[in-house]
Design an enzyme around this catalytic site. Structure first.
Site, short mmCIF file in Angstrom:
data_model
loop_
_atom_site.label_atom_id
_atom_site.label_comp_id
_atom_site.label_asym_id
_atom_site.label_seq_id
_atom_site.Cartn_x
_atom_site.Cartn_y
_atom_site.Cartn_z
N LYS A 1 0.86 -1.18 0.00
CA LYS A 1 0.00 0.00 0.00
C LYS A 1 0.90 1.23 0.00
CE LYS A 1 -4.35 1.06 2.30
NZ LYS A 1 -4.97 1.07 3.63
C1 E4P Z 1 -8.15 2.18 3.49
O1 E4P Z 1 -7.53 1.26 3.03
C2 E4P Z 1 -7.95 2.76 4.82
O2 E4P Z 1 -7.34 1.82 5.66
C3 E4P Z 1 -9.24 3.12 5.52
O3 E4P Z 1 -10.36 2.77 4.79
C4 E4P Z 1 -9.25 4.48 6.12
O4 E4P Z 1 -10.49 4.72 6.72
P1 E4P Z 1 -10.76 5.87 7.78
O5 E4P Z 1 -11.08 7.11 7.05
O6 E4P Z 1 -11.94 5.37 8.57
O7 E4P Z 1 -9.52 5.99 8.62
#
Ligand code: E4P
Length: 216
Positions: free
Chosen positions: A83
């Site tokens: 990622k």
């Molecule tokens: C995506 O891969 C992220 O881990 C995640 O969806 C972030 O979400 P949040 O806005 O609730 O932190």
């Protein structure tokens, strides 16, 4: 639309995986912090459990550092997806890792132009954040719809992961608007399952069945 879970808590992953609905997992540094586990051990354990794509995030930095860390993390399991944050250095790192057949999930996507760049750099997945856009009074779902339209129109193969999901309707709307995957927090999986009419129906069926068994 496939379902990933957005957590680094192993017990949550294991529980939802037992439902038979899980296609993969996404983590991020904030989620890993909550787990209080060793990062590498955790990623290996999750990959072993889910047997599907597990996104492990590299900290934002230079292209060189992200590539180095991405290569290292990809050794943990065949299921690891790197990622990478949407930055200039991140795009360069995505292009390099992709050429080495290491799958990349480009994260922190907030506009269709960012998604297009991520896909052109070779990302296997792009992660538009719906909830964080809604939080600032912008319709996050419009972003999913736009990216989906662009990718379909131009035959772009990158998969769209609807991220930053806050409630069940985000999941439903993401599916209707063309997301390939929704990455869903544990709490939202539970909310998706529950319905008061199911509870009521169960209660009356159980009551009637018991009366029937007793010959009443
Ligand atoms: C995506 O891969 C992220 O881990 C995640 O969806 C972030 O979400 P949040 O806005 O609730 O932190």
């Amino acid at each position: 639309m496939k379902l990933f879970i957005d957590t680094a808590i192993y017990d949550e992953i294991q529980e939802i995986n037992q439902w038979g609905v899980l296609d993969g997992v996404t983590t991020n540094p904030s989620l890993v912090k909550k787990s209080k586990e060793n990062f590498e051990d955790l990623i290996k354990k999750i990959a072993q459990e889910v047997q599907g794509p597990v996104s492990a995030e590299v900290p934002s930095g230079s292209c060189e550092d992200m590539v180095k860390e991405g290569r290292r993390l990809s050794q943990l399991s065949d299921h690891v997806v790197i990622k990478i944050p949407m930055t200039e250095e991140g795009l360069k790192a995505t292009a390099i890792l992709t050429r080495e057949n290491i799958p990349v999930n480009m994260t922190l996507i907030f506009s269709p132009s960012q998604a297009l760049l991520a896909a052109r750099a070779g990302a296997t997945y792009v992660s538009p954040f719906i909830g964080r856009l809604d939080d600032i009074s912008t319709n996050g779902m419009d972003l999913i719809a736009s990216i989906s339209k662009i990718f379909k129109l131009h035959g772009i193969g990158a998969e769209i992961i609807a991220a930053s999901i806050r409630h069940p309707m985000h999941v439903v709307e993401a599916a209707l608007n063309g997301a390939d995957i929704a990455t869903v927090p544990y709490k939202v999986f539970k909310q998706m399952l529950n319905h008061p009419l199911t509870d009521q129906g169960l209660e009356s069926f159980n009551k009637d069945w018991n009366m029937y068994l007793k010959g009443e």
